[in-house]
Design a protein around this motif. Structure first.
Motif, PDB file in Angstrom:
ATOM      1  N   TYR A  59     -19.003 -30.730 -20.444  1.00  0.00           N
ATOM      2  CA  TYR A  59     -19.280 -31.949 -19.699  1.00  0.00           C
ATOM      3  C   TYR A  59     -17.961 -32.518 -19.219  1.00  0.00           C
ATOM      4  O   TYR A  59     -16.922 -32.301 -19.833  1.00  0.00           O
ATOM      5  N   ILE A  60     -17.998 -33.268 -18.119  1.00  0.00           N
ATOM      6  CA  ILE A  60     -16.784 -33.786 -17.504  1.00  0.00           C
ATOM      7  C   ILE A  60     -16.818 -35.306 -17.490  1.00  0.00           C
ATOM      8  O   ILE A  60     -17.808 -35.916 -17.077  1.00  0.00           O
ATOM      9  N   VAL A  61     -15.711 -35.906 -17.917  1.00  0.00           N
ATOM     10  CA  VAL A  61     -15.509 -37.348 -17.813  1.00  0.00           C
ATOM     11  C   VAL A  61     -14.120 -37.532 -17.203  1.00  0.00           C
ATOM     12  O   VAL A  61     -13.119 -37.159 -17.814  1.00  0.00           O
ATOM     13  N   GLY A  62     -14.073 -38.068 -15.986  1.00  0.00           N
ATOM     14  CA  GLY A  62     -12.792 -38.224 -15.296  1.00  0.00           C
ATOM     15  C   GLY A  62     -12.160 -36.870 -15.046  1.00  0.00           C
ATOM     16  O   GLY A  62     -12.781 -35.985 -14.447  1.00  0.00           O
ATOM     17  N   ASP A  63     -10.926 -36.698 -15.527  1.00  0.00           N
ATOM     18  CA  ASP A  63     -10.247 -35.414 -15.351  1.00  0.00           C
ATOM     19  C   ASP A  63     -10.236 -34.584 -16.632  1.00  0.00           C
ATOM     20  O   ASP A  63      -9.418 -33.688 -16.785  1.00  0.00           O
ATOM     21  N   LEU A  64     -11.158 -34.890 -17.537  1.00  0.00           N
ATOM     22  CA  LEU A  64     -11.250 -34.148 -18.795  1.00  0.00           C
ATOM     23  C   LEU A  64     -12.559 -33.365 -18.877  1.00  0.00           C
ATOM     24  O   LEU A  64     -13.638 -33.887 -18.562  1.00  0.00           O
ATOM     25  N   VAL A  65     -12.442 -32.115 -19.310  1.00  0.00           N
ATOM     26  CA  VAL A  65     -13.600 -31.250 -19.534  1.00  0.00           C
ATOM     27  C   VAL A  65     -13.776 -31.106 -21.039  1.00  0.00           C
ATOM     28  O   VAL A  65     -12.865 -30.636 -21.725  1.00  0.00           O
ATOM     29  N   TYR A  66     -14.898 -31.551 -21.556  1.00  0.00           N
ATOM     30  CA  TYR A  66     -15.210 -31.453 -22.981  1.00  0.00           C
ATOM     31  C   TYR A  66     -16.102 -30.231 -23.164  1.00  0.00           C
ATOM     32  O   TYR A  66     -17.241 -30.217 -22.701  1.00  0.00           O
ATOM     33  N   PRO A 112     -19.680 -36.629 -24.602  1.00  0.00           N
ATOM     34  CA  PRO A 112     -18.496 -37.475 -24.436  1.00  0.00           C
ATOM     35  C   PRO A 112     -18.737 -38.740 -23.610  1.00  0.00           C
ATOM     36  O   PRO A 112     -17.787 -39.304 -23.055  1.00  0.00           O
ATOM     37  N   PHE A 113     -19.967 -39.208 -23.492  1.00  0.00           N
ATOM     38  CA  PHE A 113     -20.288 -40.275 -22.554  1.00  0.00           C
ATOM     39  C   PHE A 113     -20.457 -41.667 -23.172  1.00  0.00           C
ATOM     40  O   PHE A 113     -20.895 -42.584 -22.481  1.00  0.00           O
ATOM     41  N   PHE A 114     -20.140 -41.847 -24.428  1.00  0.00           N
ATOM     42  CA  PHE A 114     -20.253 -43.176 -25.032  1.00  0.00           C
ATOM     43  C   PHE A 114     -19.191 -44.110 -24.459  1.00  0.00           C
ATOM     44  O   PHE A 114     -18.031 -43.712 -24.319  1.00  0.00           O
ATOM     45  N   PRO A 115     -19.527 -45.355 -24.140  1.00  0.00           N
ATOM     46  CA  PRO A 115     -18.545 -46.312 -23.618  1.00  0.00           C
ATOM     47  C   PRO A 115     -17.361 -46.527 -24.573  1.00  0.00           C
ATOM     48  O   PRO A 115     -16.250 -46.827 -24.135  1.00  0.00           O
ATOM     49  N   SER A 116     -17.582 -46.326 -25.850  1.00  0.00           N
ATOM     50  CA  SER A 116     -16.528 -46.520 -26.852  1.00  0.00           C
ATOM     51  C   SER A 116     -15.461 -45.434 -26.803  1.00  0.00           C
ATOM     52  O   SER A 116     -14.386 -45.593 -27.370  1.00  0.00           O
ATOM     53  N   GLY A 117     -15.779 -44.291 -26.161  1.00  0.00           N
ATOM     54  CA  GLY A 117     -14.857 -43.163 -26.159  1.00  0.00           C
ATOM     55  C   GLY A 117     -15.119 -42.177 -27.279  1.00  0.00           C
ATOM     56  O   GLY A 117     -14.486 -41.128 -27.360  1.00  0.00           O
ATOM     57  N   VAL A 118     -16.052 -42.509 -28.170  1.00  0.00           N
ATOM     58  CA  VAL A 118     -16.412 -41.589 -29.247  1.00  0.00           C
ATOM     59  C   VAL A 118     -17.051 -40.338 -28.633  1.00  0.00           C
ATOM     60  O   VAL A 118     -17.839 -40.425 -27.702  1.00  0.00           O
ATOM     61  N   VAL A 119     -16.671 -39.183 -29.152  1.00  0.00           N
ATOM     62  CA  VAL A 119     -17.266 -37.913 -28.733  1.00  0.00           C
ATOM     63  C   VAL A 119     -17.971 -37.331 -29.948  1.00  0.00           C
ATOM     64  O   VAL A 119     -17.405 -37.295 -31.047  1.00  0.00           O
ATOM     65  N   ILE A 120     -19.211 -36.899 -29.767  1.00  0.00           N
ATOM     66  CA  ILE A 120     -19.910 -36.239 -30.868  1.00  0.00           C
ATOM     67  C   ILE A 120     -19.969 -34.739 -30.597  1.00  0.00           C
ATOM     68  O   ILE A 120     -20.010 -34.299 -29.454  1.00  0.00           O
ATOM     69  N   ILE A 121     -19.926 -33.980 -31.676  1.00  0.00           N
ATOM     70  CA  ILE A 121     -20.008 -32.529 -31.617  1.00  0.00           C
ATOM     71  C   ILE A 121     -21.097 -32.105 -32.588  1.00  0.00           C
ATOM     72  O   ILE A 121     -21.140 -32.591 -33.724  1.00  0.00           O
ATOM     73  N   SER A 122     -21.948 -31.193 -32.136  1.00  0.00           N
ATOM     74  CA  SER A 122     -22.950 -30.643 -33.048  1.00  0.00           C
ATOM     75  C   SER A 122     -22.504 -29.252 -33.484  1.00  0.00           C
ATOM     76  O   SER A 122     -22.316 -28.371 -32.656  1.00  0.00           O
ATOM     77  N   GLY A 123     -22.310 -29.105 -34.793  1.00  0.00           N
ATOM     78  CA  GLY A 123     -21.978 -27.812 -35.357  1.00  0.00           C
ATOM     79  C   GLY A 123     -23.255 -27.147 -35.844  1.00  0.00           C
ATOM     80  O   GLY A 123     -24.045 -27.771 -36.554  1.00  0.00           O
ATOM     81  N   MET A 124     -23.468 -25.917 -35.472  1.00  0.00           N
ATOM     82  CA  MET A 124     -24.720 -25.233 -35.814  1.00  0.00           C
ATOM     83  C   MET A 124     -24.963 -25.207 -37.318  1.00  0.00           C
ATOM     84  O   MET A 124     -26.077 -25.419 -37.773  1.00  0.00           O
ATOM     85  N   GLU A 125     -23.947 -24.921 -38.095  1.00  0.00           N
ATOM     86  CA  GLU A 125     -24.070 -24.897 -39.543  1.00  0.00           C
ATOM     87  C   GLU A 125     -23.428 -26.121 -40.204  1.00  0.00           C
ATOM     88  O   GLU A 125     -23.713 -26.444 -41.343  1.00  0.00           O
ATOM     89  N   GLN A 126     -22.547 -26.802 -39.473  1.00  0.00           N
ATOM     90  CA  GLN A 126     -21.709 -27.851 -40.043  1.00  0.00           C
ATOM     91  C   GLN A 126     -22.283 -29.257 -39.923  1.00  0.00           C
ATOM     92  O   GLN A 126     -21.861 -30.161 -40.624  1.00  0.00           O
ATOM     93  N   GLY A 127     -23.202 -29.472 -38.972  1.00  0.00           N
ATOM     94  CA  GLY A 127     -23.765 -30.791 -38.798  1.00  0.00           C
ATOM     95  C   GLY A 127     -23.112 -31.529 -37.643  1.00  0.00           C
ATOM     96  O   GLY A 127     -22.554 -30.937 -36.726  1.00  0.00           O
ATOM     97  N   LEU A 128     -23.171 -32.851 -37.705  1.00  0.00           N
ATOM     98  CA  LEU A 128     -22.706 -33.711 -36.623  1.00  0.00           C
ATOM     99  C   LEU A 128     -21.336 -34.289 -36.944  1.00  0.00           C
ATOM    100  O   LEU A 128     -21.086 -34.797 -38.029  1.00  0.00           O
ATOM    101  N   PHE A 129     -20.443 -34.229 -35.960  1.00  0.00           N
ATOM    102  CA  PHE A 129     -19.106 -34.815 -36.074  1.00  0.00           C
ATOM    103  C   PHE A 129     -18.982 -35.920 -35.047  1.00  0.00           C
ATOM    104  O   PHE A 129     -19.434 -35.767 -33.916  1.00  0.00           O
ATOM    105  N   MET A 130     -18.374 -37.042 -35.443  1.00  0.00           N
ATOM    106  CA  MET A 130     -18.113 -38.146 -34.531  1.00  0.00           C
ATOM    107  C   MET A 130     -16.613 -38.351 -34.475  1.00  0.00           C
ATOM    108  O   MET A 130     -15.978 -38.663 -35.495  1.00  0.00           O
TER     109      MET A 130
END
Length: 131
Positions: A59-66, A112-130
């Motif tokens: 996903y893209i936010v500004g000039d950053l690709v997540y 990566p679209f939260f107004p706070s700047g927090v990015v979440i990642i879903s790990g298939m075995e690891q769970g959710l990272f904020m």
């Protein structure tokens, strides 16, 4: 093509193919397509990353690709010159520290679209990272 996202000006489509690393044993490859003329899209080029991990959802936010890169975790690319498919690595967060090989484990997606700047990642075995 597996998945991709338009730049904010909708002039370029940045995308990936999760099977190219799996079958070809190459570095993570991110492709850029110029779509300013939808009747004649132009392949601009491809960027090779630092690992052999399979790229997945981006996903893209500004000039950053997540970009979720399975075993390499979240990779953040900074767009340097989109007209030449030039990026630099802005950072990463590894959710699968065992290795960065081309297998289907680790980071599946991110948001990566939260107004706070927090990015979440879903790990298939690891769970959710904020982050």
């Amino acid at each position: 093509t597996h998945q991709g996202w338009l730049t904010e000006d909708q002039a370029y489509f940045i995308f990936n193919d999760e099977l190219d690393e799996f079958y070809n044993d190459g570095k993570t490859k991110t492709f850029v397509l110029d779509v300013r003329n939808l009747s004649k899209p132009v392949m601009v080029g491809a960027y090779s990353g630092r690992t052999d991990a399979i790229d997945h959802n981006l996903y893209i936010v500004g000039d950053l690709v997540y970009q979720a890169n399975y075993r390499a975790g979240l990779n953040v690319l900074k767009i340097k010159d989109i007209s030449k498919a030039k990026f630099t690595e802005g950072g990463y967060f590894d959710v699968y520290p065992n290795d960065d090989t081309n297998n289907f484990n680790g980071a599946w997606s991110n948001y990566p679209f939260f107004p706070s700047g927090v990015v979440i990642i879903s790990g298939m075995e690891q769970g959710l990272f904020m982050l």
